[in-house]
Structures are given as C-alpha cells and as structure tokens.
Scaffold this active site. Structure first.
Site, short mmCIF file in Angstrom:
data_model
loop_
_atom_site.label_atom_id
_atom_site.label_comp_id
_atom_site.label_asym_id
_atom_site.label_seq_id
_atom_site.Cartn_x
_atom_site.Cartn_y
_atom_site.Cartn_z
N CYS B 151 -4.33 -2.30 3.96
CA CYS B 151 -3.18 -1.86 4.55
C CYS B 151 -2.10 -3.03 4.04
CB CYS B 151 -3.06 -1.56 5.77
SG CYS B 151 -3.81 -0.10 6.60
N HIS B 152 -2.27 -4.12 4.46
CA HIS B 152 -1.22 -5.51 4.17
C HIS B 152 -1.95 -6.58 3.60
CE1 HIS B 152 0.47 -2.42 6.82
NE2 HIS B 152 1.72 -2.80 5.93
#
Lengths: 485, 188
Positions: B151-152
């Site tokens: 995701c990040h």
C-alpha cells in the site's frame, strides 16, 4: 410564507367533509399550488426539486434491491451478481441505484454551492440551512453504509479504513470501533447492521426533508437578488404552474444526464476492485472512496504532522469532521448582511476560490499523495544504496544508473547489510497541493467569510424583486403594467 | 364538590408539586436510560463472536521458509517458519537505530519447558501504518527479507520489525502461548 392566507377552496362535498377532519388537501394546496414564490428564481434554484426526485429514486430502487439482496458474508457478493445477471431488469435497477447515489451527490453539491453564493443560509433561514447540513451528513452516512453491501474488495477495505478512523480517538476510540463493528474486525455481524441502517437512514432523510421544506415555507424562498419579498403581488408568482413547470423541466434535463450515465457509462464512477469478492487477507494497492467523498478524504490525508499532544492521525480525523462541522455554523460565521454575492464584488472572487478549492481537493483525494503534480517534477528520482560503513555508521551512495547501483550493492560485504532503494526526486506533490487547499478551506470559513463582511463595500442592492427582474429591460414594455425604473 | 376544588386551588403546595415532578421525571429518565442501554449494548460483540476470539495452530505444519496466515475474528496473523539465515539476520542486527527497537528474543514466546524456538515467529498481519496486509515469503519480502506492504511501501525484517517506510511500529506480537511444543494458542 407563513403569513400567507390560505386560498384553498374545497368544492365537492367530500372535500369539504375532509377539510374539517384532516386538511391535507389544504396543506398541499397552500404548499405546492398557491405558494407565493419570488419571480426571479433561476435554474440554480431547481436543484431542490431535483433532489426530491433523487431521494425518491433511491428509496424506490433500494426497496426493490432489498427484495433480492442477502446480507450475509457468504452470499452477499453472489446475490449482487445474481441481481446483475438473473433478476429481470436487476442490472438496470442496480445501476440506477449505484449511479443514483452519484447523481444525488452531484445535485446536492450544486444545491449547497447555490446556497453559499446567494447567501441562502443567512437570517432568517439559519435553521433551514442547518437542517440541510443534517441531510448532507445523513447522505454521507447512508452512502458509506451502502457501499459496504456488495461485499467487494473496495467495500471491505474502504469500510476498514473509515471505521479505523474511530480507533484514532484516544481511550474511547477502540471500544467505539469494536461497538460499531460488533466484533474485533468487520464480519457478518457488521454487514447485517450496515444493511439494516442503510435501509433506515433514507427514511430519516425523508423526515428531515419534510422539516427542511417546512423551514423553507416559513420565511419563503431566498432569491438571486438576496432581498426580501416586499409586495407579494408584484414580487411573487404562485408555485404552480410557474415553478412546477420550471422544476419539472430541470428534472427532465437531469434525467437525460442520469440516463446517459446509467446506459452508457454505468461503471465509470465505480472501482474495478469492487468486482473482486472481499478478502481480509489481501488489500487492494490503492484504496480510494467514491468520488463524492474525495475532498474530505484529501483533507484527512493532508494532515501529516503532529500538533502538540495530538498526533497526525487524530488531527486528520478532527480536520475531516471539522470541515463538515464548519458548514453547520456558517450562518453565525458570516458577518455580512448582504445575502447575494451579486452585490458583493470581493466576496464572489473568494467564493470562486472556494469552488476551485473543493474541486482541487477532490482531485488530490483521488491521487496518490506522494506523486508529483503534472509538470512539477524538479529533479529526477535516484537509486540509493544504504549500507553500514567500516566505522559502523549508516552511509548512502546515489546512482542514476541501475547497473552501477547494483554493482555497488554487490561490492559491499555482507556485514554492511546493504540495500537498494529509490530516493524520490524533489517535486511539488499532491500532498502539498492538498495541504494548501485544506488551509484555504478552513481559512475561507474562519477568516475570509467573517472578515469580508466587515471590510467589504457591497454594491447597491435593488429596491425590490420586481425591479431587479425588470432591470436592463427598461425599454421593453412592462408585461404586468408596472412602470420600469 | 366545586367548593372543594376552589379551596384546593387556593392551597397549592408548590414544594410537593416540584417533588412529584422531579421524582417522576427522574424515574422516567432512569427507565429510558435503562432501556436505551439495551439498544446500545446489543451492538457489542456477541457471545459467539467473543468465543471465536482464540485459535490453536499446529506450527509443525508450517514448512521451513514459508508462512501460514490465519484469521481470528477476521483479523489476520502470520505464523512463519524462519530459515537459519533469516534467524541469524534477525538476531545479529544492531537494533538500537531501528524506528521501534526490539530484540528478536523480545518478540518470541517461550515453549512449555522455558526455552525459545526461534524458528517460529508469530505476528499480527496488519501493517501498523493503515492496516493493509503485507505480502511475505513467496511474493516480495521487501528490502529486509521479512514482509513488504504494497500500500505505502513499508519494509519489515525477518523479525517483523519496521525498517523502512511510513509504518511507525513493528508488526505487533499477538497474545499467544505454546500449549505444547508444537501447538500455539493465539488470542485476540
């Protein structure tokens, strides 16, 4: 308007009998037939009627969908697919309902911006405005609850992120989160309560809409000139047929746009990830809410810094809810007595800035905050090798070329625990734009609006509504025999 | 009768009326609160949901170099069987400069006989950044050989410790214990 005398005249015996027992026909007649309405309302004022149409559409299609949908984690996804494939016209009903939510929010945003521009929230319509804000809040809640029901990947993980926001509240956050979910995480019990509440809230919206119309009919409509009705005969026309026809025409135009979306771009506003069944073990790479929540999502993510004892996550949640809360208190923040921005030469530019701010925040919400804005890359990304040097201190070397970087990585001894990564180049990123726009959003309500009312010199307002209508047509013969100014 | 009413009106006991108003008001409020609590509390986790909040896992079934993922009450957990090299790198790295310093042994639980089995690592499966589920062995293990959150971009090492990226904390070690040499019980 409340001081308007009833003109209902029951004709048949039954109407007279009924009028003495339940004067429903009288209420309808006085509210939607012979209701005196300012004669200068433009098409921005038709969105109230359009929104009634939207609410009716959502309730009607929603009730029908509930006949075929099953709120159980085992078969919710399959039951939605069954609606799409097997139920007669199920595909159409579901597409109307799903896109209807988008059309509803499109209309409500225009309706709200109209209220902001023409000062419809000002004295004596504060309660009318606050009730509208309540409806908006209920709409957001309903849309969020409904988005969970198809039980796709975006449904599940979107709901996970949003309910996780409550976990950011100190001390009581986690018990509240558990209470909302009915367990340690989203499960069958969560889906069932979301379905129940998604069915309930639209009827609560309908209830508040009745109060909203009631509060509208006490002072009467605001209008583009922003001045009060002085002479009911000259300044107003009866609601029917003048505005039933005008609203009706606007609704038809709106339905054309609605149909184009439903029949030609039914999936354009959705996310493909939501056609994958929910899987708690796999997270979609990029979680984004529906478009109508994006500005608030951008505000949530724009807060990346701590403020005193409040950490960034909680501060983001406060900012997001604060952005909505400010709308509620706007009537008491605005110090200007002039309602319409037609006569506020400075305020209208700041208002334009506010519209751009809202749209830009929406754009930021849809993008990865760490991506560079178009044309705003200042230096290229570089490869970076992190390693521990002979003295045991962390060190870095930068490369533009992958082969050289890989060579340098392999040259380091194992004890240096070298790793290869990417150092992002300098750029102005979406996060920066979102932070600037968040600042403008709050400054608009807390500084600009209160200060402008005190500092701005407004233009002269027209003497009356009928004169404002005739203005510029002075040479044309006045149709109702009123002398032009 | 009418005379009596007249005279009653003349001698209204305001204190008595206040008492009756307040007492009956409080009674009604208490009743509303009690019935309201029923409607609030029904949304809390039900008995069967709470009962399903622990799970026994046979760790001997996890292949070396691999992991299994278990869901308890819908929450993901990783049970990883680490290789000798992974254990070595988890134990020998200097932790003092980590964002969330913890030694490998602090992240393990003892066997019934009091010793450690460093081959088995049990952690939560939610990234401490925003709750995504990181990918692990068999996919992309990130720069430090542990887990990588797509995701990040948070990188976890072979002890589940955060080494790089936005996540603030190590993958939490859940509440678990060895009920025998090869079976663990994980509780929420």
């Amino acid at each position: 308007m409340s001081d308007h005398k009833s003109t209902y005249n029951p004709k048949s015996g039954f109407e007279k009998w009924m009028d003495r027992r339940l004067p429903l026909m009288r209420l309808a007649h006085d509210s939607f037939v012979d209701f005196p309405t300012p004669k200068n309302l433009n098409y921005w004022y038709t969105f109230g009627g359009i929104l009634s149409f939207c609410l009716l559409t959502q309730i009607l299609t929603g009730v029908v969908l509930a006949m075929h949908y099953t709120p159980s984690t085992d078969i919710a996804f399959a039951s939605v697919e069954r609606i799409m494939r097997d139920v007669p016209f199920g595909w159409l009903i579901r597409y109307i309902h799903a896109n209807g939510a988008s059309m509803f929010f499109l209309a409500v945003y225009i309706h709200m911006f109209r209220g902001l521009y023409y000062g419809s929230y000002k004295e004596p319509r504060e309660v009318l405005w606050v009730l509208g804000c309540v409806i908006f809040l209920l709409m957001i809640a309903t849309a969020f609850l409904g988005y969970m029901l198809p039980w796709g990947q975006m449904s599940f993980h979107g709901a996970n992120v949003i309910t996780g926001l409550f976990g950011a509240i100190p001390i009581v956050g986690e018990p509240i989160q558990t209470w909302l979910l009915g367990g340690p995480s989203i499960g069958n019990q969560t889906l069932q309560r979301f379905f129940s509440l998604h069915y309930l809230l639209p009827f609560m919206i309908a209830g508040v809409v009745i109060l909203h119309i009631w509060a509208l009919h006490v002072p009467g409509n605001s209008n583009p000139a922003g001045i009060d009705v002085k002479d009911v005969k000259k300044d107003t026309v009866p609601f029917h047929p003048y505005y039933t026809v005008k609203d009706g025409f606007a609704i038809v135009v709106f339905m054309i746009l609605f149909s184009v979306v439903v029949f030609y771009f039914p999936a354009a506003l959705g996310h493909t990830d939501n056609y994958i069944e929910a899987n708690p073990l796999v997270t979609p790479a990029h979680i984004v809410p529906e478009w109508y929540m994006l500005p608030f999502y951008a505000i949530l993510r724009a807060i990346t810094f701590d403020l005193g004892p409040i950490d960034a996550k909680l501060l983001g949640v406060i900012a997001m809810f604060g952005a909505i809360a400010l709308l509620f208190v706007l009537p008491w923040l605005d110090t200007s007595k002039v309602r319409s921005m037609r006569y506020r030469p400075t305020a209208r530019y700041f208002f334009l800035g506010f519209v751009i701010c809202g749209l830009t925040l929406g754009w930021c919400g849809a993008k990865n905050p760490d991506d560079a804005l178009p044309f705003m890359t200042l230096s290229a990304d570089q490869l970076v090798v992190d390693y521990t040097d002979v003295n045991g201190n962390p060190a870095q070397r930068f490369f533009d070329d992958y082969e050289l970087a890989k060579q340098a990585l392999e040259d380091q001894p194992a004890s240096a625990s070298a790793t290869l990564g990417v150092k992002k180049g300098d750029a102005i990123r979406f996060i920066h734009l979102a932070q600037f726009m968040t600042l403008y959003y709050f400054a608009y309500f807390l500084l600009i609006v209160p200060a402008l009312g005190l500092m701005e010199r407004p233009k002269d307002e027209p003497d009356s509504i009928h004169k404002s209508v005739l203005k510029g047509k002075a040479k044309a013969p006045a149709p109702d025999g009123v002398a032009a100014e | 009768m009418s005379d009596m009413t007249e005279s009653d009106h003349e001698t209204i006991d305001e204190d008595k009326r206040d008492f009756v108003h307040i007492a009956s008001g409080m009674m009604a409020l208490g009743g509303a609160g009690a019935i309201g609590w029923m409607f609030v509390d029904q949304m809390n986790p039900a008995a069967d949901t709470q009962a399903a909040s622990s799970l026994e896992v046979d760790v001997s079934k996890v292949a070396e170099g691999g992991e299994i993922r278990v869901l308890i009450g819908g929450k993901p957990f990783f049970v990883r069987h680490r290789t000798a090299a992974e254990i070595l790198s988890a134990q020998t790295t200097d932790v003092t400069k980590f964002p969330d310093p913890e030694t490998d042994e602090e992240r393990l639980r003892t066997l019934p006989d009091g010793s450690f089995n460093p081959a088995i690592l049990v952690t939560s499966g939610s990234c401490t950044h925003l709750g995504c589920v990181p990918v692990g062995p068999g996919n992309n293990t990130g720069d430090y050989g542990g887990w990588y959150c797509p995701c990040h971009g948070s990188h976890y090492d072979t002890s589940g410790r955060i080494r790089k990226g936005p996540a603030p904390k190590n993958l939490p070690v859940p509440d678990y214990e060895y009920v025998s040499a090869s079976v663990i019980r994980i509780s929420l």
